[in-house]
Write an enzyme that holds these catalytic residues in place. Structure first.
Site: not given
Ligand code: ATP
Ligand code: MG
Length: 673
Positions: A49, A627
């Protein structure tokens, strides 16, 4: 008859030569190259994104859009800086006229130019928390509040209350009733202070952080001409991490976007983790309704993580009811290892495991420290690890807050211990007495002068009693009750002619004096209380208070500089971060620690038995594990022998129950000493 004359788009200036179709997948490319209009990119973690937004900026510039016509809003200044750098890397041209930054920074830029309309001058000051506190003190004093008997909330608390009102759109009344019920009796006075605070800010030409948002919105709502101007200027507005916008930020964007402009927002509802600060996931979910005809792009590929980690992430978030179900598919090839589930005996074994594994990764597998992060739910959960890393000389940076021992509340309780063991320690004495109501620097001077003359002050060794001398000192009227309490606490620290054990001392200070002080002075009381409990646990390992204090001093002097300041940031260092602070970032190797019920998910959430809050915790867990690029370690201690909050036996985090056994490899940590 009128003559038609059409303006042509100027030739693209600095064509970047980027092969957009090759560097992006189909959905990303479609979003990046979409014609101006409204668009929403909603996609899971690591799906690109942020990359899409970056390329979108490059694409617009390639199309000849002027940098000054672009507004890029990101969650942190660091994120925006990074994005601008990436854009510069892609498109070699001057983009200094592009407005990029956080909502606050953009707000302050607008207010600098037009603040006059709201009664401020261009040179208004922006107050930090300290400025705010001292202003709040003045305001409270001017409000003539009768604070005899029960204490009025401290500036810090009031600041937080007022900030919540702004960020959540709840009323002051609701916020106090729901979140600070013990201050309800002060309701009317709190309201008066709020009004007076607002007036005062205008008078002294100063704004606080929330004003930068609220006043920007007010400005644009008030001045149509100005709004038209900015709408014309910002032909393209791009927003990252849209799922964590609050109502003010959302309204601001909605207002700025007019006819013929382009708006692209990107976000992931599954990563909305700031509702406690007013963020509203409804903003992203309701986007298509607010902007009918908006194009929605979904990216289903994850580029960040190896499939093993991604499978686990997909499983971890599945239990949430309130979400757009997404199933991400990994773009990266499968690796050899599964995410590791690592039960360890206790917190100190946990710290040893993480530290040793990190060294192995560095020395045997060539992973750089900067590619490794250790994540946790709350800052204080990093305590043992900070100590372990320090003693092994592994450099680290902490983004979740101050280093543990630099925190005010830790220094405060430490001051009591320091003072009883060294009764010539003026700094600790003053720090201690200034915690009491009505004791400022002047009163502290006086008290110190009185103390210095006493017999006990000159004595070496363990005094028999301190309370007598303390009670003879000229305590301010306002603090009589607290002063007595303090004196009695002092005696507990030296009970029976010897120094109490460090953890018992801390307990006495906490229960006798400090807990009450904390509750009234700090907005995040619970956090600080658990910090001190954590410190007590650490203290359990020491019999001797002086040894304990020496250890604390060494710990705060990490990096070899006793002030704790670092001259040059060391690029070769590991990152310790709260999950909140890790949003949007990625590392090759990620450790998540303290995965027990009560730590992650947080105990307060479990107590509240609120399903929505639990779902936010689960999203936080999802953010944590997504992450990781290559390796993921989920670690939890099985016992917490020094738990002050309740059970010694720790239950593994309920979030681990959602992780099927075949997706994970259990490690058995043995050996040690
Ligand atoms: P988060 O939800 O965590 O904010 P995100 O959706 O913003 O993640 P990015 O940070 O943009 O994802 O991308 C994740 C990683 O995947 C980055 O290292 C990025 O460079 C890489 N990536 C994204 N898209 C592609 C692509 N089409 N080809 C190659 N790499 C990609
Ligand atoms: Mg991102």
């Amino acid at each position: 008859m009128a003559r038609e004359y059409n303006l042509k788009r100027p030739e693209a200036k600095g064509s970047s030569g980027i092969d957009y179709a090759a560097e992006l997948n189909e959905q990303q490319y479609a979003a990046v190259s979409a014609p101006p209009g409204m668009s929403l990119v909603i996609a899971g973690a690591g799906s690109g994104k942020t990359r899409t937004l970056t390329y979108r900026v490059a694409y617009l510039l390639d199309q000849g859009v002027e940098p000054k016509n672009i507004l890029l809003l990101t969650f942190t200044n660091k994120a925006s800086k990074e994005m601008m750098e990436r854009v510069r890397g892609l498109v070699p041209r001057d983009i200094s006229e592009l407005w990029g930054g956080t909502f606050h920074s953009i707000g302050s830029r607008m207010l600098r130019r037009h603040g006059e309309e709201l009664g401020f001058t261009r040179s208004f000051s922006i107050m930090d928390r300290d400025d705010q506190k001292s202003l709040m003190n003045t305001v409270i004093a001017s409000c003539d509040i009768d604070t005899q008997g029960k204490r009025f909330p401290k500036p810090d608390v009031l600041i937080s209350i007022f900030s919540l009102v702004v960020n959540t759109a709840d009323t002051l009344q609701d916020i106090v009733e729901l979140r600070y019920p013990y201050f309800e009796e002060w309701m009317e006075d709190i309201q008066r202070v709020e009004k007076a605070y607002r007036k005062k800010k205008l008078q002294i030409n100063s704004m606080d952080f929330d004003d930068l948002l609220v006043l920007t919105l007010k400005l644009l709502q008030k001045d149509e001409e100005l709004l038209r101007l900015y709408r014309k200027k910002f032909r393209y507005i791009l927003v990252d991490e849209y799922q964590d916008t609050n109502h003010v930020q959302c309204e601001l964007i909605d207002l700025l976007v007019g006819e013929g402009q382009g708006l692209m927002v990107v976000g992931d509802d599954a990563q909305s983790i700031y509702s406690w600060r007013g963020a509203d996931m409804g903003n992203i979910l309701g986007f298509p309704e607010r902007y009918p005809g908006a194009e929605v792009f979904r990216i289903e590929t994850n580029y960040r993580s190896v499939p093993a980690i991604l499978n686990l992430s997909n499983a971890a978030i599945r239990a949430n009811r309130k979400q757009f179900a997404k199933e991400l598919i990994a773009a990266r090839p499968a690796g050899a290892t599964l995410p590791a589930l690592v039960p360890v005996e206790d917190p100190s074994t946990q710290a040893q495991f993480v530290a040793q594994r990190i060294l192995d990764l560095r020395d045997e597998e060539g992973v750089e420290l900067e590619d490794i992060a250790v994540l946790y739910r709350a800052h204080h959960q990093s305590l043992e690890l900070q100590m372990e890393l320090t003693s092994r000389g592994i450099p680290f940076q902490i983004t979740s807050g101050l280093r543990f021992f630099e925190q005010a509340h830790i220094k405060d309780v430490g001051a009591f211990l320091r003072f009883v063991t060294n009764r010539k320690d003026e700094v600790s004495f003053k720090r201690m007495v200034m915690l009491l109501p009505g004791v400022g620097p002047k009163a502290a001077d006086k008290l110190w002068a009185g103390w210095r003359k006493s017999a006990v002050a000159k004595e070496e060794g363990v005094p028999a009693s301190l309370s007598e001398t303390f009670l003879a000192l000229p305590a301010p009227k306002k603090a009589l009750k607290q002063w007595e309490q303090l004196a009695l606490t002092m005696d507990e620290l030296v009970a029976g002619g010897e120094f109490a054990r460090p953890s018992d001392m801390l307990f006495s200070v906490l229960e006798g004096v400090y807990d009450e002080y904390m509750r009234e002075s700090f907005d995040n009381y619970e956090h600080r209380r658990s910090d001190i409990e954590q410190l007590m646990s650490y203290g359990e390992g020491f019999e001797d208070v002086q040894e304990f204090l020496a250890q604390l001093s060494l710990m705060s002097a990490v990096d070899g500089d006793p002030s704790g300041r670092r001259s040059e940031p060391d690029p070769e260092q590991l990152t310790l971060s709260s999950v909140h602070q890790a949003k949007g970032l990625e590392w090759k190797v990620v450790f998540v620690i303290w995965l027990t019920d009560g730590m992650f998910p947080n105990g307060r959430v479990l107590d509240a038995e609120d399903e929505d809050m639990l779902e936010e915790e689960r999203r936080l867990f999802y953010v944590a594990i997504t992450r990781a690029m290559n390796e993921l370690y989920l670690v939890y201690p099985q016992i917490n022998p020094r738990s002050y909050t309740g059970d010694v036996i720790q239950r593994p985090s309920r979030f681990l129950d959602d992780c099927p056994g075949e997706l994970i490899e259990e490690w058995r940590v043995g050996g040690g000493w």
